[in-house]
Design an enzyme around this catalytic site. Structure first.
Site: not given
Ligand code: NAD
Length: 440
Positions: A149, A250, A253, A261, A329
Site C-alpha cells: 500500500e 520531498f 528542509a 512508516c 507515531r
Molecule cells: P495500524 O496499527 O493503524 O492498524 C493495524 C490494526 O491491526 C490495528 O487496529 C490492530 O488492532 C489490528 N490487528 C492486530 N492484530 C490483529 C489480528 N490478529 N486480527 C485482526 N486485527 C489485528 O497499522 P496501519 O498504519 O494501518 O499499518 C498496517 C500496515 O500497512 C503496516 O505494515 C504498515 O507498515 C503498512 N502501511 C501503512 C501506511 C500508513 O500510512 N499508515 C501506509 C502504507 C502501508
C-alpha cells in the site's frame, strides 16, 4: 464481491471503506474490541480527510461491516486483505507475528478458492511464509498476492481512490484476474497495475519509502551545510527542484521525517540488507542524520537562552508527524517535547487533530489548548514542529502581544525571512540565516 479486510487501522479502514464505495460488500476484522464496537456504532476511529462521509454512507447502505470474529469476517469472502501491523522488532526487523498468526488462523477457515492479499509492509520472502502458514491447515486452493500500500496519511482516501499505480506481486494468472477486477474502478484513467513477482513487490514498497526518506534527509544535510556556508536552502531547493530529473517534491528542509512508516521501513530495510550480508551504507547515514535533525532546534534554543531552558515556557505549534493527520507515531514533536521537559522547560502544545493522542503519552506533563494563540500567552518562545495550514499566515501582531519573548524556532520554514524581520521577531529556521529581531 464479498471482501474481508483483516486489521482495521489506518490502512485497513481506508481500504475497507474505499472497496465498499465501489460496490463490494466488505467486512473489516480487528482484535481490538473497543475499536470494532466504536465502528459498529457508526463512529469513525481515525481522522482522515473525506473518510468519515464515505464511511457513514457505506455503513448505512449495508456494504460495510465490522467484527472481531475472523471466521464471521471471512465467511464467503473471495478476497482477504491483510492490513496488519508490522512494527519494528528489537533488532529493527519487521515483526511478522501479527501477519503470520492471522495466516495460520485463516487456513482452516477457507471453504473455496480465495485470494489472500497482503497490504502490510513486509520483508522480502514474507509471501512465501504466509503461503506456507496457510497451506499447513488449508484444504482448498488459494493464492497469496503481495500488494503493498502506498497511501499517504492525510491524503489516504484520495490516494486510494486514485492511485498513481497499483503494485501486484504474484505469478498466478487466476489471482491476477481477481485483483484486476477488484482494482478496475480505481485504474480506469490509465494509472497502471504493475505486475511483478512477490519478492520484487515486497521490495518495491521498502525501496519507495527508503528513497523518499533519503531525499528528505539529503535536503536536510544540504540545509545544515547552508547554515554553515551562508546559503539559503529554500533558494537551493527551487534551483534544483525545477530539474525534472530531481523533481520538486520531498525537497523541503526541516526537523526530519517521522510517522508510522518511514522510520520503521528504513530500519527494516537496513536490517534485511545486513541479513543478506549487504552493507547498505546510505540507509545507515539516513537514520543517523534524521535522528539528530529532529531536535536540532533545541540546540539553537538552548544557545539563545544562554545554555539553559530551565523554567522557560515553550509553546509548540504542531504535534502530529505531518499535517492533516492525528497520527503522532515517531513524530519529531515528541522528541522535542521530551528534550524540553528534560531541560526543565514548561511545554504547551497545540494541534488541530493530534492533542488527544499526545495526552496519551505525556498526559499532564505538558499543557494543551484548542486555541493556537492561548498557548503563546507569556511564552518565552514558539517552536513549530508541523506545517498545519493555520500556522502559515498567523496573526503576528496577536502573537507579538501575547509572547514574553518574540522568538520563533521554526522546524518547517513557514515564514519568509524579510517578512519576519519586518515584524521584529527573532527567527530560527532550518538551512536559512537567523533573523535577529528586537525580541529581547
Ligand atoms: P495500524 O496499527 O493503524 O492498524 C493495524 C490494526 O491491526 C490495528 O487496529 C490492530 O488492532 C489490528 N490487528 C492486530 N492484530 C490483529 C489480528 N490478529 N486480527 C485482526 N486485527 C489485528 O497499522 P496501519 O498504519 O494501518 O499499518 C498496517 C500496515 O500497512 C503496516 O505494515 C504498515 O507498515 C503498512 N502501511 C501503512 C501506511 C500508513 O500510512 N499508515 C501506509 C502504507 C502501508
Amino acid at each position: 464481491m464479498k471482501i474481508a479486510v483483516i486489521g482495521t487501522g489506518y490502512v485497513g479502514l481506508v481500504t475497507g471503506t474505499c472497496f465498499a464505495e465501489t460496490g463490494n460488500t466488505v467486512t473489516c476484522v480487528d482484535i481490538d474490541e473497543k475499536k470494532v464496537s466504536t465502528l459498529q456504532q457508526g463512529k469513525i476511529t481515525i481522522f482522515e480527510h473525506g473518510l468519515e462521509t464515505m464511511f457513514e454512507k457505506n455503513l448505512h447502505q449495508g456494504r460495510l461491516f465490522f467484527t472481531t470474529d475472523l471466521a464471521t469476517g471471512i465467511k464467503d469472502a473471495k478476497i482477504i486483505l491483510l492490513a496488519l501491523p508490522t512494527p519494528p522488532g528489537e533488532d529493527g526487523s519487521a515483526d511478522l507475528q501479527y501477519v503470520l498468526k492471522v495466516a495460520e488462523q485463516i487456513g482452516p477457515l477457507l471453504k473455496e478458492y480465495t485470494v489472500i492479499v497482503n497490504k502490510s509492509t513486509v520483508p522480502v520472502g514474507t509471501s512465501e511464509l504466509v503461503r506456507e502458514s496457510i497451506a499447513r491447515n488449508a484444504s482448498v486452493e488459494f493464492d497469496v498476492v503481495s500488494n503493498p500500500e502506498f497511501l499517504r496519511e492525510g491524503l489516504a482516501v484520495e490516494d486510494f481512490m486514485k492511485p498513481e499505480r497499483v503494485v501486484v506481486g504474484t505469478r498466478s494468472q487466476r489471482a491476477i484476474k481477481v485483483i484486476e477486477n477488484l482494482y478496475a474502478p480505481f485504474t480506469r484513467q490509465g494509472n497502471p497495475i504493475i505486475l511483478m513477482d512477490e519478492r520484487s513487490a515486497e521490495l518495491t514498497k521498502y525501496a519507495a519509502n527508503a528513497f523518499l526518506a533519503t531525499k528528505i534527509t539529503f535536503m536536510n544535510e544540504i540545509a545544515n551545510l547552508c547554515e554553515k556556508l551562508g546559503a539559503d536552502v529554500d533558494l537551493v531547493r527551487k534551483g534544483i527542484g525545477t530539474d525534472s530529473r530531481i523533481g520538486k517534491r520531498f525537497l523541503f528542509a526541516g526537523i526530519g521525517y517521522g510517522g508510522s512508516c518511514f522510520p520503521k521501513d528504513v530500519k527494516a530495510l537496513a536490517k534485511s540488507s545486513d541479513d543478506a550480508d549487504y552493507d547498505f551504507k546510505i540507509l545507515k547515514a539516513v537514520m543517523s542524520v534524521n535522528d539528530k535533525q529532529k531536535t536540532k532546534l533545541i540546540g539553537s534554543m538552548k544557545k539563545y537562552f544562554n545554555g539553559s531552558l530551565k523554567g522557560k515556557t515553550i509553546a509548540m505549534w504542531g504535534l502530529s508527524f505531518k499535517p492533516y493527520t492525528d497520527d503522532i507515531r515517531e513524530a519529531p514533536s515528541l522528541y522535542n517535547i521530551q528534550e524540553l521537559i528534560d531541560g526543565g522547560a514548561v511545554v504547551r502544545g497545540h494541534d488541530p487533530e493530534a492533542m488527544e493522542n499526545v495526552k496519551k503519552i505525556f498526559s499532564d506533563k505538558i499543557q494543551y489548548s484548542e486555541n493556537q494563540y492561548d498557548i503563546l500567552q507569556g511564552a518565552d518562545a514558539l517552536l513549530i514542529a508541523t506545517e498545519w495550514p493555520e500556522y502559515r499566515n498567523p496573526d503576528f501582531e496577536r502573537m507579538a502581544l501575547a509572547m514574553k519573548t518574540k522568538v520563533i524556532f521554526d522546524g518547517r520554514n513557514l515564514y519568509g525571512l524579510d517578512e519576519i524581520a519586518e515584524l521584529g521577531f527573532t527567527y530560527y529556521s532550518v538551512g536559512r540565516k537567523i533573523v535577529n529581531g528586537n525580541s529581547k
